[in-house]
Design a protein around this motif. Structure first.
Motif: not given
Length: 92
Positions: A28-45
């Motif tokens: 919907e908003n290509p500007a959001y694609g520039a946001v860096e997301i650090d994703a962590y699965e709780e049990t793995e990290h």
């Protein structure tokens, strides 16, 4: 721009909705694609998880500020609104 820290669990239906919301909002908003997301699965990290204060997943932080922590019963619209709030905060 700040990055989003996203905590999730593989088997969590709310987390899957948050992932879906991220994808829809980026379309919907290509500007959001520039946001860096650090994703962590709780049990793995557990080392990373232990540095943050939350109980439910998904949980979203922008910097050190908690933007959203899911609550049992949150519907897709609620989750998507909070994901959007996190994306907006990261862009600000």
């Amino acid at each position: 721009m700040q990055k989003i820290t996203f905590f999730y669990l593989h088997y969590c239906p709310y987390c899957r909705k948050a992932e879906q919301a991220f994808e829809e909002l980026k379309q919907e908003n290509p500007a959001y694609g520039a946001v860096e997301i650090d994703a962590y699965e709780e049990t793995e990290h557990p080392d990373v998880v232990s540095r943050y204060d939350f109980y439910y997943a998904p949980t979203l932080y922008v910097g050190k500020e908690k933007i959203y922590e899911a609550h049992p019963g949150d519907d897709y619209g609620t989750i998507k609104a909070h994901v959007k709030k996190a994306l907006e905060a990261a862009l600000a």
